[in-house]
Motif scaffolding. Structure first.
Motif, PDB file in Angstrom:
ATOM      1  N   TYR A 137      -4.952  13.668   8.000  1.00 47.52           N
ATOM      2  CA  TYR A 137      -6.319  14.202   7.565  1.00 47.52           C
ATOM      3  C   TYR A 137      -6.413  14.685   6.141  1.00 47.52           C
ATOM      4  CZ  TYR A 137      -4.804  19.124   7.326  1.00 47.52           C
ATOM      5  OH  TYR A 137      -4.487  20.163   6.995  1.00 47.52           O
ATOM      6  N   HIS A 138      -5.258  15.071   5.512  1.00 52.25           N
ATOM      7  CA  HIS A 138      -5.156  15.665   4.079  1.00 52.25           C
ATOM      8  C   HIS A 138      -4.985  14.099   3.010  1.00 52.25           C
ATOM      9  CE1 HIS A 138      -0.764  15.140   4.465  1.00 52.25           C
ATOM     10  NE2 HIS A 138      -1.018  16.027   5.314  1.00 52.25           N
ATOM     11  N   ARG A 139      -4.204  13.168   3.635  1.00 52.15           N
ATOM     12  CA  ARG A 139      -4.134  11.902   2.796  1.00 52.15           C
ATOM     13  C   ARG A 139      -3.250  12.012   1.865  1.00 52.15           C
ATOM     14  NH1 ARG A 139      -7.399  11.542   6.389  1.00 52.15           N
ATOM     15  NH2 ARG A 139      -8.877   9.996   6.984  1.00 52.15           N
ATOM     16  N   TYR A 140      -2.303  12.726   1.681  1.00 49.14           N
ATOM     17  CA  TYR A 140      -1.075  13.072   1.045  1.00 49.14           C
ATOM     18  C   TYR A 140      -0.006  12.139   1.575  1.00 49.14           C
ATOM     19  CZ  TYR A 140      -3.366  16.293  -2.084  1.00 49.14           C
ATOM     20  OH  TYR A 140      -4.136  16.746  -3.100  1.00 49.14           O
ATOM     21  N   ASP A 141      -0.124  11.196   2.241  1.00 47.08           N
ATOM     22  CA  ASP A 141       0.964  10.307   2.708  1.00 47.08           C
ATOM     23  C   ASP A 141       0.260   8.912   2.998  1.00 47.08           C
ATOM     24  OD1 ASP A 141      -0.879  10.881   4.974  1.00 47.08           O
ATOM     25  OD2 ASP A 141       0.738  11.244   6.282  1.00 47.08           O
ATOM     26  N   VAL A 142       0.013   8.508   1.596  1.00 52.26           N
ATOM     27  CA  VAL A 142      -0.806   6.985   1.486  1.00 52.26           C
ATOM     28  C   VAL A 142       0.192   6.123   1.812  1.00 52.26           C
ATOM     29  CG1 VAL A 142      -1.772   5.555  -0.081  1.00 52.26           C
ATOM     30  CG2 VAL A 142      -1.976   8.097  -0.369  1.00 52.26           C
ATOM     31  N   ILE A 143      -0.451   5.202   2.637  1.00 54.72           N
ATOM     32  CA  ILE A 143       0.125   4.001   3.001  1.00 54.72           C
ATOM     33  C   ILE A 143      -0.424   2.815   2.328  1.00 54.72           C
ATOM     34  CG2 ILE A 143       0.734   4.958   5.437  1.00 54.72           C
ATOM     35  CD1 ILE A 143      -1.552   3.358   6.475  1.00 54.72           C
ATOM     36  N   ASP A 144      -1.449   2.575   1.782  1.00 50.18           N
ATOM     37  CA  ASP A 144      -1.988   1.706   1.110  1.00 50.18           C
ATOM     38  C   ASP A 144      -2.822   1.829  -0.205  1.00 50.18           C
ATOM     39  OD1 ASP A 144      -2.967  -0.665   0.013  1.00 50.18           O
ATOM     40  OD2 ASP A 144      -3.508  -1.690   1.895  1.00 50.18           O
ATOM     41  N   TYR A 145      -2.706   1.942  -1.502  1.00 46.28           N
ATOM     42  CA  TYR A 145      -3.113   2.522  -2.623  1.00 46.28           C
ATOM     43  C   TYR A 145      -4.201   1.418  -3.041  1.00 46.28           C
ATOM     44  CZ  TYR A 145       0.589   5.860  -3.303  1.00 46.28           C
ATOM     45  OH  TYR A 145       1.526   6.801  -2.873  1.00 46.28           O
ATOM     46  N   TYR A 146      -4.210   0.254  -2.270  1.00 45.45           N
ATOM     47  CA  TYR A 146      -5.415  -0.760  -2.457  1.00 45.45           C
ATOM     48  C   TYR A 146      -6.556  -0.643  -1.756  1.00 45.45           C
ATOM     49  CZ  TYR A 146      -2.000  -2.854  -5.788  1.00 45.45           C
ATOM     50  OH  TYR A 146      -1.062  -3.218  -6.775  1.00 45.45           O
ATOM     51  N   GLU A 147      -6.495   0.150  -0.613  1.00 48.36           N
ATOM     52  CA  GLU A 147      -7.776   0.371   0.331  1.00 48.36           C
ATOM     53  C   GLU A 147      -8.317   1.795   0.276  1.00 48.36           C
ATOM     54  OE1 GLU A 147      -9.105  -2.062   1.521  1.00 48.36           O
ATOM     55  OE2 GLU A 147      -7.762  -3.419   0.892  1.00 48.36           O
ATOM     56  N   ILE A 148      -9.423   2.020   0.454  1.00 46.25           N
ATOM     57  CA  ILE A 148     -10.168   3.404   0.709  1.00 46.25           C
ATOM     58  C   ILE A 148      -9.859   3.580   2.342  1.00 46.25           C
ATOM     59  CG2 ILE A 148     -11.965   4.555   0.731  1.00 46.25           C
ATOM     60  CD1 ILE A 148     -11.010   3.829  -2.155  1.00 46.25           C
ATOM     61  N   ASP A 149      -9.504   4.733   2.751  1.00 42.14           N
ATOM     62  CA  ASP A 149      -9.371   5.099   4.095  1.00 42.14           C
ATOM     63  C   ASP A 149     -10.862   4.794   4.870  1.00 42.14           C
ATOM     64  OD1 ASP A 149      -9.087   6.413   6.688  1.00 42.14           O
ATOM     65  OD2 ASP A 149      -7.179   6.981   5.924  1.00 42.14           O
ATOM     66  N   PRO A 150     -10.811   3.947   5.716  1.00 43.13           N
ATOM     67  CA  PRO A 150     -11.974   3.467   6.431  1.00 43.13           C
ATOM     68  C   PRO A 150     -12.869   4.864   6.919  1.00 43.13           C
ATOM     69  CG  PRO A 150     -10.160   2.832   7.743  1.00 43.13           C
ATOM     70  CD  PRO A 150      -9.648   3.323   6.433  1.00 43.13           C
ATOM     71  N   VAL A 151     -11.963   5.964   7.371  1.00 39.87           N
ATOM     72  CA  VAL A 151     -12.758   7.082   7.742  1.00 39.87           C
ATOM     73  C   VAL A 151     -13.634   7.859   6.632  1.00 39.87           C
ATOM     74  CG1 VAL A 151     -12.379   9.588   8.254  1.00 39.87           C
ATOM     75  CG2 VAL A 151     -10.904   7.652   9.099  1.00 39.87           C
ATOM     76  N   PHE A 152     -13.167   7.405   5.295  1.00 36.09           N
ATOM     77  CA  PHE A 152     -14.087   7.759   4.145  1.00 36.09           C
ATOM     78  C   PHE A 152     -15.225   6.837   3.803  1.00 36.09           C
ATOM     79  CE2 PHE A 152     -10.097  10.496   2.664  1.00 36.09           C
ATOM     80  CZ  PHE A 152     -10.693  11.731   3.556  1.00 36.09           C
ATOM     81  N   GLY A 153     -14.935   5.524   4.089  1.00 35.92           N
ATOM     82  CA  GLY A 153     -15.774   4.402   3.700  1.00 35.92           C
ATOM     83  C   GLY A 153     -15.383   3.305   3.078  1.00 35.92           C
ATOM     84  N   ASN A 154     -15.846   2.771   2.033  1.00 39.31           N
ATOM     85  CA  ASN A 154     -15.223   1.589   1.730  1.00 39.31           C
ATOM     86  C   ASN A 154     -15.352   1.418  -0.165  1.00 39.31           C
ATOM     87  OD1 ASN A 154     -17.991   0.579   0.970  1.00 39.31           O
ATOM     88  ND2 ASN A 154     -18.228   0.175   3.263  1.00 39.31           N
ATOM     89  N   LYS A 155     -14.825   0.334  -0.402  1.00 37.99           N
ATOM     90  CA  LYS A 155     -14.905   0.186  -1.962  1.00 37.99           C
ATOM     91  C   LYS A 155     -16.366   0.212  -2.508  1.00 37.99           C
ATOM     92  CE  LYS A 155     -10.436  -2.038  -1.792  1.00 37.99           C
ATOM     93  NZ  LYS A 155      -9.580  -3.380  -2.415  1.00 37.99           N
ATOM     94  N   ARG A 156     -17.290  -0.598  -1.776  1.00 41.47           N
ATOM     95  CA  ARG A 156     -18.690  -0.699  -2.178  1.00 41.47           C
ATOM     96  C   ARG A 156     -19.242   0.733  -2.274  1.00 41.47           C
ATOM     97  NH1 ARG A 156     -23.000  -0.158   0.206  1.00 41.47           N
ATOM     98  NH2 ARG A 156     -21.978  -0.276   2.142  1.00 41.47           N
TER      99      ARG A 156
END
Length: 250
Positions: free
Chosen positions: A187-206
């Motif tokens: 939930y805190h996102r301090y263990d990133v698995i993909d730096y090229y993608e926004i977490d879908p829980v938060f939304g998208n690049k647009r």
């Protein structure tokens, strides 16, 4: 003199260059403990070129005082130690510890003022009002996006920030600081698995671009928490390394 409170470390926020000829040197002491703080220095390979300069108290907090000097001695390689006085004693502080006399060895050392090490201060940052946003907790849109079965997840997202953007404008902030928004497993996102993608829980690049454009239109800068040194266990290149290690142990 409270020796346990005294601290200095070269090549850190306590010793760094601000131009090719100037080294900022700082020392931390216990609050209201030291009357005099003097920096004693010389050229690293020529101790006959010795000088001393008084350090000024430039800041204090609840526990410590901070002394500082901008040393412009025409030297690229510098060795130094600190002379300290309180109401009852005198001490010399070097990389080897504390002495009642000036030691001949054990000076702190700044081996070379390298061009790439010179601090490039971001001027706009100094007097800016920066609002930190933990995306999961700030605002959510629509209101039913949270995971009701997980108490650590509150469902905040990028759309929620956009929806409440007028609030940030009314506050008069100069920048927003976003805690990690990249794809992650926590939930805190301090263990990133993909730096090229926004977490879908938060939304998208647009949606992220919409937020950034809105900020820039209103003169607000956007700062990302990159978390570049803490990838998650499912980060692609970490998985490759773990797989390679497992194969080597077979």
């Amino acid at each position: 003199m409270k020796l346990e409170a005294i601290y200095h470390k070269p090549y850190s926020e306590f010793a760094f260059p601000i131009d090719p000829d100037t080294l900022v040197i700082r020392l931390r002491t216990a609050k209201n403990d030291i009357n005099t703080c003097i920096l004693i220095y010389h050229e690293k390979y020529d101790s006959t070129q010795r000088g001393k300069v008084k350090m000024d108290k430039v800041a204090s907090d609840q526990m410590f005082d901070y002394y500082e000097v901008e040393l412009n001695a025409g030297m690229k390689r510098i060795k130094y130690m600190f002379y300290l006085e309180d109401n009852y004693s005198i001490k010399w502080y070097s990389s080897d510890g504390f002495f009642d006399y000036m030691p001949q060895w054990g000076f702190f050392s700044y081996s070379y003022i390298c061009k790439d090490d010179i601090l490039q201060e971001v001027q706009w940052f100094r007097n800016s009002v920066i609002y930190q946003i933990f995306p999961d907790r700030f605002a959510k849109l629509p209101p039913d996006t949270s995971n009701s079965g997980n108490r650590t997840v509150h469902g905040g997202n990028i759309k929620g920030i956009i929806e409440r953007f007028d609030y940030l404008v009314r506050l008069g902030v100069d920048a927003i600081y976003l805690n990690p928004i990249f794809k992650s497993e926590s939930y805190h996102r301090y263990d990133v698995i993909d730096y090229y993608e926004i977490d879908p829980v938060f939304g998208n690049k647009r949606e992220l671009k919409e937020l950034i454009d809105l900020c820039h239109k209103n003169g607000i800068k956007v700062i990302f928490d990159g978390v570049l040194i803490i990838p998650g266990i499912s980060f692609l290149f970490l998985e490759i390394l773990l797989k390679r290690e497992r194969n080597q142990n077979m």
